[in-house]
Structure formats: C-alpha cells, structure tokens
Design a protein around this motif. Structure first.
Motif, PDB file in Angstrom:
ATOM      1  N   ASN A  21      49.532  13.789 101.823  1.00 54.07           N
ATOM      2  CA  ASN A  21      47.866  14.538 101.317  1.00 54.07           C
ATOM      3  C   ASN A  21      47.142  13.745 100.348  1.00 54.07           C
ATOM      4  N   ASP A  22      47.232  12.927  99.608  1.00 54.74           N
ATOM      5  CA  ASP A  22      46.079  12.559  99.288  1.00 54.74           C
ATOM      6  C   ASP A  22      44.924  11.539 100.634  1.00 54.74           C
ATOM      7  N   ASP A  23      46.378  11.044 101.312  1.00 58.46           N
ATOM      8  CA  ASP A  23      44.416  10.882 102.552  1.00 58.46           C
ATOM      9  C   ASP A  23      44.088  11.649 102.936  1.00 58.46           C
ATOM     10  N   ASP A  24      44.040  13.221 103.303  1.00 53.53           N
ATOM     11  CA  ASP A  24      43.850  14.872 103.836  1.00 53.53           C
ATOM     12  C   ASP A  24      43.255  15.222 102.565  1.00 53.53           C
ATOM     13  N   GLU A  25      42.974  14.409 100.648  1.00 51.06           N
ATOM     14  CA  GLU A  25      42.115  14.967 100.454  1.00 51.06           C
ATOM     15  C   GLU A  25      40.395  14.403 100.952  1.00 51.06           C
ATOM     16  N   THR A  26      39.215  15.943 100.601  1.00 57.56           N
ATOM     17  CA  THR A  26      38.865  15.696 100.608  1.00 57.56           C
ATOM     18  C   THR A  26      37.557  15.287  99.555  1.00 57.56           C
ATOM     19  N   PRO A  27      36.256  14.582  99.125  1.00 52.79           N
ATOM     20  CA  PRO A  27      35.591  14.869  97.920  1.00 52.79           C
ATOM     21  C   PRO A  27      35.190  16.302  98.329  1.00 52.79           C
ATOM     22  N   THR A  28      34.531  16.767  97.305  1.00 55.25           N
ATOM     23  CA  THR A  28      34.114  18.420  96.314  1.00 55.25           C
ATOM     24  C   THR A  28      32.678  17.717  96.596  1.00 55.25           C
ATOM     25  N   ASP A  29      32.371  18.591  97.513  1.00 56.09           N
ATOM     26  CA  ASP A  29      31.091  18.791  98.213  1.00 56.09           C
ATOM     27  C   ASP A  29      29.498  19.220  97.129  1.00 56.09           C
ATOM     28  N   GLU A  30      29.520  17.908  97.084  1.00 61.12           N
ATOM     29  CA  GLU A  30      28.121  17.913  95.762  1.00 61.12           C
ATOM     30  C   GLU A  30      27.221  18.750  96.610  1.00 61.12           C
ATOM     31  N   ILE A  31      26.982  19.921  96.985  1.00 61.77           N
ATOM     32  CA  ILE A  31      25.585  20.642  97.400  1.00 61.77           C
ATOM     33  C   ILE A  31      26.803  22.583  97.716  1.00 61.77           C
ATOM     34  N   GLU A  32      27.374  22.029  97.301  1.00 61.84           N
ATOM     35  CA  GLU A  32      28.693  23.683  97.305  1.00 61.84           C
ATOM     36  C   GLU A  32      27.376  24.667  95.615  1.00 61.84           C
ATOM     37  N   ASN A  33      27.422  25.989  97.000  1.00 57.73           N
ATOM     38  CA  ASN A  33      26.633  27.237  96.889  1.00 57.73           C
ATOM     39  C   ASN A  33      24.990  26.128  96.447  1.00 57.73           C
ATOM     40  N   LEU A  34      24.540  25.584  97.389  1.00 61.02           N
ATOM     41  CA  LEU A  34      23.003  24.982  97.477  1.00 61.02           C
ATOM     42  C   LEU A  34      22.395  25.944  98.744  1.00 61.02           C
ATOM     43  N   ASN A  70      20.368   7.424 108.189  1.00 62.05           N
ATOM     44  CA  ASN A  70      20.127   8.296 109.295  1.00 62.05           C
ATOM     45  C   ASN A  70      20.984   6.687 109.914  1.00 62.05           C
ATOM     46  N   THR A  71      21.126   5.683 109.848  1.00 63.48           N
ATOM     47  CA  THR A  71      21.902   5.016 110.611  1.00 63.48           C
ATOM     48  C   THR A  71      23.560   4.994 110.762  1.00 63.48           C
ATOM     49  N   ASP A  72      23.887   5.326 109.577  1.00 62.96           N
ATOM     50  CA  ASP A  72      25.725   6.226 109.645  1.00 62.96           C
ATOM     51  C   ASP A  72      25.581   7.610 108.584  1.00 62.96           C
ATOM     52  N   ASP A  73      24.491   8.156 108.206  1.00 65.87           N
ATOM     53  CA  ASP A  73      24.357   9.559 107.577  1.00 65.87           C
ATOM     54  C   ASP A  73      25.489   9.569 106.407  1.00 65.87           C
ATOM     55  N   SER A  74      25.140   8.630 105.584  1.00 65.67           N
ATOM     56  CA  SER A  74      25.466   7.634 104.628  1.00 65.67           C
ATOM     57  C   SER A  74      24.387   8.705 103.715  1.00 65.67           C
ATOM     58  N   TYR A  75      24.623   8.623 102.555  1.00 64.36           N
ATOM     59  CA  TYR A  75      23.923   8.868 101.183  1.00 64.36           C
ATOM     60  C   TYR A  75      24.119   8.318 100.174  1.00 64.36           C
ATOM     61  N   PHE A  76      22.715   7.901  99.685  1.00 64.94           N
ATOM     62  CA  PHE A  76      22.549   7.116  98.351  1.00 64.94           C
ATOM     63  C   PHE A  76      22.372   7.380  97.527  1.00 64.94           C
ATOM     64  N   GLU A  77      23.582   6.069  96.754  1.00 67.38           N
ATOM     65  CA  GLU A  77      23.504   6.987  95.070  1.00 67.38           C
ATOM     66  C   GLU A  77      22.869   6.239  94.541  1.00 67.38           C
ATOM     67  N   ASN A  78      21.935   5.548  94.072  1.00 68.28           N
ATOM     68  CA  ASN A  78      21.388   4.752  93.954  1.00 68.28           C
ATOM     69  C   ASN A  78      19.563   4.778  93.818  1.00 68.28           C
ATOM     70  N   THR A 102      15.052  13.059  88.792  1.00 70.27           N
ATOM     71  CA  THR A 102      16.000  12.273  88.117  1.00 70.27           C
ATOM     72  C   THR A 102      17.384  12.531  88.603  1.00 70.27           C
ATOM     73  N   LYS A 103      18.470  11.908  88.508  1.00 63.67           N
ATOM     74  CA  LYS A 103      19.972  11.863  88.857  1.00 63.67           C
ATOM     75  C   LYS A 103      20.212  12.528  88.106  1.00 63.67           C
ATOM     76  N   ILE A 104      21.744  13.691  88.817  1.00 57.65           N
ATOM     77  CA  ILE A 104      22.083  14.139  88.532  1.00 57.65           C
ATOM     78  C   ILE A 104      23.795  13.995  87.971  1.00 57.65           C
ATOM     79  N   ALA A 105      23.671  13.900  86.397  1.00 66.15           N
ATOM     80  CA  ALA A 105      24.430  13.260  86.194  1.00 66.15           C
ATOM     81  C   ALA A 105      26.130  13.371  87.089  1.00 66.15           C
ATOM     82  N   ASP A 106      26.245  14.009  86.666  1.00 64.98           N
ATOM     83  CA  ASP A 106      28.568  14.718  87.635  1.00 64.98           C
ATOM     84  C   ASP A 106      28.192  14.494  89.161  1.00 64.98           C
ATOM     85  N   LYS A 107      27.169  13.860  89.721  1.00 70.36           N
ATOM     86  CA  LYS A 107      26.580  13.691  91.677  1.00 70.36           C
ATOM     87  C   LYS A 107      26.289  12.953  91.376  1.00 70.36           C
ATOM     88  N   ASN A 108      26.870  12.515  92.369  1.00 68.84           N
ATOM     89  CA  ASN A 108      26.909  11.060  93.051  1.00 68.84           C
ATOM     90  C   ASN A 108      25.797  10.732  94.101  1.00 68.84           C
TER      91      ASN A 108
END
Length: 280
Positions: A21-34, A70-78, A102-108
């Motif tokens: 179950n721990d391994d199968d957990e996925t992070p919350t979608d940061e653009i949910e409802n958008l 574009n090289t690995d489909d990751s998203y920049f946090e900083n 500005t960066k949204i405080a509770d989003k990575n």
C-alpha cells in the motif's frame, strides 16, 4: 494447520500488504480541479497554463503555471518566472495589468499569477504571452500566441479620468454571486506606459448597483469600495436582492476626494459612465 504456523503467515501477509500500500500511494495531483489553457514550449521546457475553465477571457484571470523538463517530464520546484502579455494592434503594441508570478505555498511545482486582459481582437486574436524564467541558474525564454475570448458581460472597463490618466477597473469577486450580501472586490490600475500598469493605491470607489430590467431599482446595505493594502485590491459589500442582470454603477475618487470618473444614477441618468456588469 497448527496455530504456531498460522500466526507467522498472518504476520507476513499483513506486513506485505502494508508495504504494498505504501508503494502504491501516489502524490496528490497539484493541478486537481484545474483545466489546461494551453502550453508554451521551447526546445528545453514546456510551460503549462491552467485555470478553472481552461480559457483566457477579457477581464481578470487567475493563472496556475508549471514548468516541465522535456527530457524526463519532471516539473521544476524552484523556478524564477516573469511574464509579458502583449497585444499587437498592427499600428501599435501594448501590454496589460499583471501580477508577479509566485510559488503557491502548499504546492511543490505550481506557480500563480493574475492578468487583466482589457480587450481582445477578432476571434480572440491579437495577444501573445512571453515567459522569461530561470531554472538551475540558467535563463530561458518561451513565447507563443494565445486566444483571449470576449466575456459576455462587462467585467473590465478602460477609461480616461478627469486627471488625464487612463485607468482600468476589473471585477474579481463575486465569482458565484448569491442573493444577499456579497463580498465585492475589484482591481484598479493605471496606464503609466504601453507596458506598465501598476495598481492604484488609496483611492475609493462609490457603488450603486441597479437592475435595468426591473425599473432600475437598487438594493440596501451596499458599502463603497476602499483600498486594502493586504491584497492591493478594492473591497466593499454588494447587496443583490434577486437573480438577474445587474449593472454596478461606479464613481472613482482619488485620495483628495475628487471624482475622476462616473456620475450619480438619477431618473434622468440611468447609468454611470463607469460601470461593471454581472448576471446570475
């Protein structure tokens, strides 16, 4: 099977299930409802633009932004991001009011900004959007055309004040009006140049809402809008006594109390020259 064999097997099963179950957990979608508006890309990155309805419209727009590698489909946090909307009117170009990003405080990986499109061209044409940004100490830029559709109601007004300054006022709240007292919020900006539209501070905006289709009646318990330094917006109370089409008649006063635009609504003057509209 004897109990001494059952207990170890049960423990192993529970442990394995917990790990799975721990391994199968996925992070919350940061653009949910958008909804994605569009992407603006260069050879290295893709800038994704989102809001609630997936469209840019004239008036006030809140925009969520992510920068994808574009090289690995990751998203920049900083990332450090700025933007420049531009309207091409063939004989001239101009920008529009916009906030810092500005960066949204509770989003990575999600950044946010606001932009006020004061006009648009035929079929939503004329606007482009440029992003200048820095990731991992390196500067990049990405530009593309965007579509800005015309809002059905006048949720932004461009006008010349009696002080020979051009202003823009934009409706922000309420997004979902109710019968009763609504929190009214508008943005007020002035045109310093074709590219600069700073927030106007410490003015006041007088409010008189009316229903043209119902004898142009008003409503009780409205309050005028005053500047709030905490969010750099103008806020007041808007009383809506029934559903339908409303005109928010406004008068703009500077910090000295001089009326720069707008008039009283009377029997002979049904609407101020400065107004916004809403319908619900």
């Amino acid at each position: 099977m004897k109990l001494k064999y059952i207990l170890p097997l049960l423990f192993i099963t529970l442990f394995t299930t917990a790990c799975s179950n721990d391994d199968d957990e996925t992070p919350t979608d940061e653009i949910e409802n958008l909804v994605k508006i569009q992407e603006i890309a260069n050879n290295d990155h893709t800038i994704e633009l989102y809001n609630k309805n997936g469209k840019f419209k004239t008036g006030y727009n809140s925009v969520s932004i992510r920068v994808k590698d574009n090289t690995d489909d990751s998203y920049f946090e900083n990332a450090s991001i700025s933007w420049m909307p531009m309207m091409d009117m063939q004989t001239m170009q101009h920008s529009c009011p916009r906030s810092a990003i500005t960066k949204i405080a509770d989003k990575n990986t999600v950044y946010q900004g606001t932009v006020v499109y004061q006009m648009t061209g035929t079929n939503g044409s004329g606007w482009s959007l440029t992003f200048n940004y820095t990731v991992n100490g390196k500067d990049y830029s990405a530009t593309d055309t965007i579509t800005v559709t015309q809002s059905e109601k006048q949720n932004a007004a461009v006008f010349m004040g009696s002080d020979d300054t051009r202003y823009i006022v934009a409706l922000i709240e309420p997004k979902d009006p109710i019968i009763g007292i609504n929190d009214l919020m508008v943005g007020l900006y002035k045109m310093e140049s074709m590219m600069s539209f700073p927030v106007v501070k410490d003015y006041s905006i007088m409010l008189d809402p009316r229903m043209p289709g119902m004898g142009n009646h008003s409503s009780p318990n409205n309050t005028d809008l005053s500047y709030k330094a905490t969010n750099t917006m103008y806020q007041g109370d808007l009383s809506l006594t029934m559903t339908g089409f409303w005109v928010l008649n406004l008068k703009l006063k500077n910090s000295e109390g001089t009326i720069l635009k707008g008039e009283d609504v009377t029997t002979s003057n049904e609407k101020s020259s400065l107004y916004l509209e809403l319908e619900f």
